[in-house]
Scaffold this motif. Structure first.
Motif, PDB file in Angstrom:
ATOM      1  N   LEU A  54      28.902 -10.101  32.692  1.00 10.39           N
ATOM      2  CA  LEU A  54      29.549 -11.001  31.237  1.00 10.39           C
ATOM      3  C   LEU A  54      31.086 -11.395  31.051  1.00 10.39           C
ATOM      4  O   LEU A  54      31.365 -12.395  31.372  1.00 10.39           O
ATOM      5  N   ARG A  57      31.809 -14.077  33.913  1.00 11.90           N
ATOM      6  CA  ARG A  57      30.734 -15.437  33.823  1.00 11.90           C
ATOM      7  C   ARG A  57      31.607 -16.338  32.354  1.00 11.90           C
ATOM      8  O   ARG A  57      31.666 -17.105  32.305  1.00 11.90           O
ATOM      9  N   PHE A  58      31.575 -15.054  31.307  1.00 10.21           N
ATOM     10  CA  PHE A  58      30.981 -15.678  30.068  1.00 10.21           C
ATOM     11  C   PHE A  58      32.083 -14.745  29.111  1.00 10.21           C
ATOM     12  O   PHE A  58      31.965 -14.582  27.924  1.00 10.21           O
ATOM     13  N   ARG A  61      33.095 -16.066  25.597  1.00  6.83           N
ATOM     14  CA  ARG A  61      31.768 -15.763  24.561  1.00  6.83           C
ATOM     15  C   ARG A  61      31.167 -14.421  24.341  1.00  6.83           C
ATOM     16  O   ARG A  61      30.799 -13.441  23.628  1.00  6.83           O
ATOM     17  N   PHE A  62      31.952 -13.212  25.275  1.00  2.44           N
ATOM     18  CA  PHE A  62      31.225 -12.093  25.189  1.00  2.44           C
ATOM     19  C   PHE A  62      31.873 -11.528  24.496  1.00  2.44           C
ATOM     20  O   PHE A  62      32.968 -10.411  24.755  1.00  2.44           O
ATOM     21  N   VAL A  81      28.030 -11.541  21.233  1.00  2.00           N
ATOM     22  CA  VAL A  81      28.294 -12.947  21.867  1.00  2.00           C
ATOM     23  C   VAL A  81      28.465 -13.122  20.692  1.00  2.00           C
ATOM     24  O   VAL A  81      28.360 -13.471  19.648  1.00  2.00           O
ATOM     25  N   LEU A  85      24.799 -17.647  25.529  1.00  2.00           N
ATOM     26  CA  LEU A  85      25.134 -17.956  26.745  1.00  2.00           C
ATOM     27  C   LEU A  85      24.606 -18.760  27.420  1.00  2.00           C
ATOM     28  O   LEU A  85      24.700 -19.154  28.331  1.00  2.00           O
ATOM     29  N   GLY A  89      21.981 -18.042  31.966  1.00  2.00           N
ATOM     30  CA  GLY A  89      22.678 -17.062  31.353  1.00  2.00           C
ATOM     31  C   GLY A  89      22.091 -16.236  30.859  1.00  2.00           C
ATOM     32  O   GLY A  89      21.721 -14.887  31.455  1.00  2.00           O
ATOM     33  N   THR A 110      35.966 -12.156  20.763  1.00  2.00           N
ATOM     34  CA  THR A 110      35.319 -11.835  21.904  1.00  2.00           C
ATOM     35  C   THR A 110      35.744 -10.270  21.720  1.00  2.00           C
ATOM     36  O   THR A 110      36.826 -10.064  21.148  1.00  2.00           O
TER      37      THR A 110
END
Length: 241
Positions: A54, A57-58, A61-62, A81, A85, A89, A110
């Protein structure tokens, strides 16, 4: 003393009233008891892998993740989040968690943003101390999606002192127990009150001058810690002599 939790992993045991609520809707924690971070030495490998995935990759927004006690030695992985996702995701995350119960809650910040704010707060601590704020601990609280600052001095004064820091809207100031230090003689060295030489007025810092016009060094837990360390060192020197 808790200073700056770097990990997005946290463990939380919440009552039924908070289950299913977003971080901002959940009832506030008791002062002085923020979520305990889950050590990477004890967190399951798949949960560590999920967090790493997470973060990589994110990151946009994580907001972090924590483990919520589900009873009978089981737990639910709760992922914060700021936006979904997506189906791909979520499926990749579930695969990494190996079938563990998973729940998503919406957050405002985030994890990367909270960690930046925590870094700014850490850098500002000497200035806060000069303004009479006794900082006991601070850290990212994943469950509430905020940075928490525990202080042992006047709460309103501390809130005013952090109000103009970058990201201040994400900082929650709470009351905390003062740091208790053990002196070399074996007796408690209680954290003293902030020095009257450092005051806050009209939102700005004002420092009284000591002899010769030099600024008076602030008191508080830092001065108490230095004093205790000097005593310990003197005691050790005396023993070996």
């Amino acid at each position: 003393m808790l200073l700056g939790l770097p990990s997005g992993l946290a463990h939380a045991s919440t009552g039924g009233a908070d289950q299913g609520k977003s971080p901002e809707q959940a009832s506030p924690q008791r002062a002085g008891s923020p979520d305990e971070p889950v050590s990477h030495l004890v967190a399951p490998d798949d949960v560590q892998a999920a967090e790493a995935y997470l973060r990589q990759r994110f990151a946009d927004r994580f907001g972090g993740l924590y483990l919520q006690d589900a009873g009978n030695g089981q737990f639910t992985v709760v992922v914060v989040v700021t936006r979904p996702l997506g189906a791909g995701g979520e499926e990749a995350l579930r695969q990494r968690l190996g079938g563990k119960p998973l729940r998503f809650v919406e957050g405002r910040y985030t994890l990367a943003e909270l960690e930046r704010i925590q870094g700014t707060l850490t850098q500002a601590m000497p200035r806060l101390q000069e303004q009479g704020v006794q900082v006991v601990w601070s850290g990212v609280d994943v469950r509430t999606n905020r940075v928490r600052l525990g202080v042992a001095s006047d709460l309103e004064q501390a809130q005013a002192a952090v109000r103009h820091l970058p990201g201040a809207e994400a900082i929650v100031v709470v009351e905390a127990e003062p740091v208790q230090l053990l002196g070399a003689e074996g007796g408690p060295a209680v954290t003293p009150a902030p020095s009257p030489a450092a005051t806050v007025a009209d939102g700005g810092a004002e420092r009284d001058a000591g002899a010769g016009g030099a600024p008076v060094r602030p008191g508080g837990w830092w001065a108490a810690l230095l004093t205790a360390l000097r005593r310990w060192w003197a005691a050790l020197v005396a023993v070996f002599h």
